[in-house]
Scaffold this active site. Structure first.
Site, mmCIF file in Angstrom:
data_model
loop_
_atom_site.group_PDB
_atom_site.id
_atom_site.type_symbol
_atom_site.label_atom_id
_atom_site.label_comp_id
_atom_site.label_asym_id
_atom_site.label_seq_id
_atom_site.Cartn_x
_atom_site.Cartn_y
_atom_site.Cartn_z
ATOM 1 N N ASP A 1 0.803 -1.229 0.000
ATOM 2 C CA ASP A 1 0.000 0.000 0.000
ATOM 3 C C ASP A 1 0.832 1.274 0.000
ATOM 4 O O ASP A 1 0.283 2.371 0.144
ATOM 5 C CB ASP A 1 -0.909 0.015 1.240
ATOM 6 C CG ASP A 1 -1.944 -1.080 1.169
ATOM 7 O OD1 ASP A 1 -2.272 -1.506 0.049
ATOM 8 O OD2 ASP A 1 -2.416 -1.521 2.232
ATOM 9 N N HIS B 1 28.794 7.142 -9.366
ATOM 10 C CA HIS B 1 27.387 7.114 -8.959
ATOM 11 C C HIS B 1 27.206 6.547 -7.556
ATOM 12 O O HIS B 1 26.215 5.886 -7.254
ATOM 13 C CB HIS B 1 26.544 6.335 -9.967
ATOM 14 C CG HIS B 1 26.378 7.063 -11.262
ATOM 15 N ND1 HIS B 1 25.907 6.476 -12.414
ATOM 16 C CD2 HIS B 1 26.623 8.350 -11.597
ATOM 17 C CE1 HIS B 1 25.881 7.372 -13.386
ATOM 18 N NE2 HIS B 1 26.314 8.522 -12.924
ATOM 19 N N ASP C 1 27.612 15.511 -3.914
ATOM 20 C CA ASP C 1 26.902 15.952 -5.118
ATOM 21 C C ASP C 1 25.426 15.887 -4.762
ATOM 22 O O ASP C 1 24.861 14.794 -4.662
ATOM 23 C CB ASP C 1 27.254 15.029 -6.297
ATOM 24 C CG ASP C 1 26.595 15.463 -7.599
ATOM 25 O OD1 ASP C 1 25.668 16.299 -7.560
ATOM 26 O OD2 ASP C 1 27.002 14.949 -8.659
ATOM 27 N N ASP D 1 21.890 21.452 -8.743
ATOM 28 C CA ASP D 1 22.834 20.338 -8.934
ATOM 29 C C ASP D 1 24.237 20.856 -8.612
ATOM 30 O O ASP D 1 24.852 21.536 -9.434
ATOM 31 C CB ASP D 1 22.740 19.840 -10.383
ATOM 32 C CG ASP D 1 23.607 18.622 -10.634
ATOM 33 O OD1 ASP D 1 24.175 18.075 -9.684
ATOM 34 O OD2 ASP D 1 23.698 18.214 -11.813
ATOM 35 N N HIS E 1 33.965 11.690 -17.517
ATOM 36 C CA HIS E 1 32.612 12.172 -17.825
ATOM 37 C C HIS E 1 32.692 13.530 -18.511
ATOM 38 O O HIS E 1 33.761 14.128 -18.615
ATOM 39 C CB HIS E 1 31.737 12.226 -16.563
ATOM 40 C CG HIS E 1 32.248 13.102 -15.451
ATOM 41 N ND1 HIS E 1 32.144 14.483 -15.484
ATOM 42 C CD2 HIS E 1 32.866 12.807 -14.283
ATOM 43 C CE1 HIS E 1 32.649 14.982 -14.367
ATOM 44 N NE2 HIS E 1 33.118 13.984 -13.624
ATOM 45 N N HIS F 1 25.759 19.367 -18.451
ATOM 46 C CA HIS F 1 24.508 18.888 -19.047
ATOM 47 C C HIS F 1 23.476 19.985 -18.827
ATOM 48 O O HIS F 1 23.612 20.821 -17.931
ATOM 49 C CB HIS F 1 24.059 17.567 -18.395
ATOM 50 C CG HIS F 1 23.981 17.619 -16.890
ATOM 51 N ND1 HIS F 1 22.933 18.192 -16.203
ATOM 52 C CD2 HIS F 1 24.851 17.208 -15.930
ATOM 53 C CE1 HIS F 1 23.159 18.100 -14.900
ATOM 54 N NE2 HIS F 1 24.323 17.526 -14.706
ATOM 55 N N HIS G 1 19.040 16.175 -15.379
ATOM 56 C CA HIS G 1 19.623 16.085 -16.727
ATOM 57 C C HIS G 1 18.494 16.511 -17.655
ATOM 58 O O HIS G 1 17.697 15.688 -18.086
ATOM 59 C CB HIS G 1 20.109 14.666 -17.028
ATOM 60 C CG HIS G 1 21.347 14.309 -16.258
ATOM 61 N ND1 HIS G 1 22.062 13.165 -16.482
ATOM 62 C CD2 HIS G 1 22.017 14.963 -15.275
ATOM 63 C CE1 HIS G 1 23.112 13.124 -15.661
ATOM 64 N NE2 HIS G 1 23.097 14.212 -14.913
ATOM 65 N N GLU H 1 30.966 21.035 -14.467
ATOM 66 C CA GLU H 1 31.329 20.091 -13.409
ATOM 67 C C GLU H 1 32.533 19.218 -13.724
ATOM 68 O O GLU H 1 32.410 18.007 -13.841
ATOM 69 C CB GLU H 1 30.132 19.215 -13.063
ATOM 70 C CG GLU H 1 29.420 18.558 -14.236
ATOM 71 C CD GLU H 1 28.282 17.645 -13.756
ATOM 72 O OE1 GLU H 1 28.554 16.759 -12.946
ATOM 73 O OE2 GLU H 1 27.144 17.831 -14.202
ATOM 74 N N TYR I 1 39.500 11.785 -10.699
ATOM 75 C CA TYR I 1 39.260 10.620 -9.846
ATOM 76 C C TYR I 1 40.470 9.713 -9.982
ATOM 77 O O TYR I 1 40.726 9.185 -11.070
ATOM 78 C CB TYR I 1 37.976 9.906 -10.292
ATOM 79 C CG TYR I 1 36.847 10.889 -10.495
ATOM 80 C CD1 TYR I 1 36.050 11.311 -9.432
ATOM 81 C CD2 TYR I 1 36.629 11.477 -11.762
ATOM 82 C CE1 TYR I 1 35.050 12.258 -9.617
ATOM 83 C CE2 TYR I 1 35.633 12.430 -11.943
ATOM 84 C CZ TYR I 1 34.847 12.814 -10.876
ATOM 85 O OH TYR I 1 33.875 13.761 -11.047
ATOM 86 N N ARG J 1 35.294 16.616 -7.541
ATOM 87 C CA ARG J 1 34.459 17.239 -8.584
ATOM 88 C C ARG J 1 33.986 18.568 -8.023
ATOM 89 O O ARG J 1 33.731 18.692 -6.816
ATOM 90 C CB ARG J 1 33.267 16.350 -8.946
ATOM 91 C CG ARG J 1 32.366 16.964 -10.010
ATOM 92 C CD ARG J 1 31.413 15.958 -10.690
ATOM 93 N NE ARG J 1 30.463 15.326 -9.784
ATOM 94 C CZ ARG J 1 30.558 14.089 -9.326
ATOM 95 N NH1 ARG J 1 31.578 13.318 -9.656
ATOM 96 N NH2 ARG J 1 29.631 13.595 -8.506
ATOM 97 N N GLU K 1 31.101 21.371 -9.048
ATOM 98 C CA GLU K 1 29.971 21.540 -9.972
ATOM 99 C C GLU K 1 29.138 22.753 -9.587
ATOM 100 O O GLU K 1 28.710 22.886 -8.432
ATOM 101 C CB GLU K 1 29.085 20.290 -9.926
ATOM 102 C CG GLU K 1 27.812 20.427 -10.746
ATOM 103 C CD GLU K 1 27.005 19.141 -10.832
ATOM 104 O OE1 GLU K 1 27.053 18.337 -9.879
ATOM 105 O OE2 GLU K 1 26.324 18.952 -11.854
HETATM 106 N N1 GLY Z 1 24.049 14.989 -9.997
HETATM 107 C C1 GLY Z 1 24.055 14.458 -11.288
HETATM 108 C C2 GLY Z 1 25.049 15.105 -12.140
HETATM 109 O O1 GLY Z 1 25.871 15.844 -11.638
HETATM 110 O O2 GLY Z 1 25.025 14.961 -13.318
HETATM 111 MN MN MN Z 2 25.386 17.536 -12.873
HETATM 112 MN MN MN Z 3 25.683 16.719 -9.730
#
Ligand code: GLY
Ligand code: MN
Ligand code: MN
Length: 462
Positions: free
Chosen positions: A37, A244, A261, A272, A355, A359, A366, A409, A413, A430, A432
């Site tokens: 439920d 991730h 993040d 973000d 990466h 974005h 995203h 961002e 690493y 990172r 961002e």
């Molecule tokens: N938090 C997801 C990204 O930075 O793309």
């Molecule tokens: Mn991002």
């Molecule tokens: Mn992010």
């Protein structure tokens, strides 16, 4: 402009893109069961919300090319409202939302065939709602059953994501205000998590990643943000090298970095932010060296983020700085990989930076929108990727315009590996921020939390 006229203006713009014989069908998101439920927290569909401002589940918008809007929504039902909460209902919806007409969603299947009849094209978002195509097929079959009576059946099915994504890509003033607020709240949450981390360690507490996540969530909700915009990453020490990673239970130790993040969703719009900071408030030498490099690469990316640049320009600026810095710090050996230009061409930086630099950001973290410049989409260039050996097609990337919103961002690493100086092992960084593109440059809406190493240390001092 009142809220309803804002959504009406968006519907009018979209209607103009459908052609007068077109019709669009836009469902909101389904409710999703978590178990038995219990449901997952409900989140509306972004396209639907963009066109209606309506957050209830079980609703559909139908919009004709002439601009007539029909909302299908949950009917008033006292018993269900006692259990599940208030429903706007079809009688109140036209006044509250500015739609032309509203009908119970129970009438969807009986009304849709008549609405589709004599239309040339039916538009709906392709490949976004499981089962939508099947329902539309069913309605079209009913129209076809009436062709002997003189009805015309739509001959085209078209992807509504095309025109809607183009609209959503350039944010209006209302959206920019909400993105700024989402950025501010998210920044305050980062400040709070950083300060709590240093304070708890000073007090000798057993600090875990989830303690810092709790600080973030408290700050988001305290300011009225509805949700995190995505699952928060709180990564202590080596966990920062897992892209991730989620906030989990690992101990946060003095001497290590923490990568957070996290961003909130405020009134449907996402923040973000990533910050990487020393758990006890003092960078070590190797941490600071890598941090300064990532920050320099972010500064280079920010400097080229402006109207008229390409979406890829910030990424390329980042990679130029990182490539040279990896050589300078000895993470890459010039005797093996050559010059910075060679590092870029051979993608030798990839083990440390795997990466992209940004974005689109908007209602979805995203966000939607093509990364290829539409007028140049036919100009594909083939090249062989130096790492995979695959042939890839490059198309000219999007030309930035004022009101587009992108993240910036860069990161590094460093996993333990032969030839990589041990003092850098297990450091993940990172940085961002969220940038609104302007004519002259960009507005960073997330700088309520500092990025300079000295400023971070100052923030974390008692
Ligand atoms: N938090 C997801 C990204 O930075 O793309
Ligand atoms: Mn991002
Ligand atoms: Mn992010």
């Amino acid at each position: 402009m009142t809220d309803t006229s804002l959504y009406a203006a968006r519907r009018a713009r979209l209607a103009a893109a459908l052609g007068t014989d077109g019709i669009a069908i836009v469902p909101t998101a389904p409710e999703r069961s978590r178990n038995r439920d219990s449901d997952f927290p409900y989140r509306h569909d972004s396209y639907f919300y963009y066109l209606t401002g309506f957050t209830e589940p079980n609703a559909w918008l139908v919009l004709t090319g002439e601009g007539r809007s029909t909302l299908f929504c949950a009917p008033k039902d006292l018993e269900r409202e006692i259990w599940d909460g208030y429903r706007l209902g079809p009688d109140a919806a036209p006044q509250a939302l500015g739609v032309d007409e509203a009908v119970s969603v129970a009438e969807l299947d009986s009304r849709l065939p008549r609405l589709l009849e004599n239309r040339g094209a039916v538009w709906y978002p392709f490949a976004t709602h499981a089962g939508l195509e099947t329902r539309i097929d069913g309605w079209l079959a009913k129209v076809r059953a009436r062709v002997r009576l003189g009805a015309l059946c739509p001959e085209q099915q078209r992807d509504l994501c095309g025109p809607l994504d183009e609209m959503r890509l350039v944010k209006d003033a209302h959206e920019l205000a909400l993105l700024r607020r989402a950025g501010q709240i998210s920044a305050q949450a980062h400040v709070r998590a950083m300060q709590a981390c240093a304070r708890l360690l000073r007090a000798g507490e057993d600090v875990r990643e989830y303690h810092l996540e709790a600080e973030l969530l408290h700050e988001f909700r305290r300011h009225g943000a509805q949700f995190p915009a995505y699952t928060s990453i709180v990564a202590a020490g080596a966990n920062a090298c897992v892209l991730h990673y989620r906030a989990d239970a690992a101990p946060v130790r003095a001497g290590e970095l923490v990568l957070i993040d996290a961003g909130c969703e405020y009134e449907g719009y996402a923040g973000d932010i990533t910050r990487s900071f020393p758990a006890d408030g003092r960078f070590t030498g190797p941490q600071r060296a890598l941090y300064e490099l990532v920050l320099a690469s972010q500064n280079a990316a920010v400097a080229v983020t402006r109207a008229g640049s390409r979406f890829n320009d910030p990424h390329e600026a980042t990679v130029r700085v990182l490539a040279q810095g990896l050589l300078d710090l000895g993470l890459l050996d010039a005797a093996k990989v050559g010059s910075a230009q060679d590092v870029i061409e051979q993608r030798a930086y990839f083990p440390f930076y795997m990466h992209r630099t940004g974005h689109w950001l908007g209602m979805d973290v995203h966000d939607c929108g093509s990364y290829v410049e539409p007028s140049e989409a036919g100009q594909a260039r083939e090249r062989r990727d130096p790492l995979s050996g695959e042939i890839v097609q490059d198309r000219p990337s999007r030309i930035l315009r004022p009101g587009m919103v992108t993240t910036i961002e860069p990161g590094l690493y460093v996993r333990p590996a032969e030839g990589v100086p041990e003092r850098f092992w297990n450091i993940g960084i990172r940085i961002e921020d969220d940038a609104i593109v302007t004519e002259e440059g960009c507005e960073l809406v997330t700088r309520g939390v500092p990025v300079e190493a000295d400023e971070i240390e100052a923030l974390m001092r008692p």
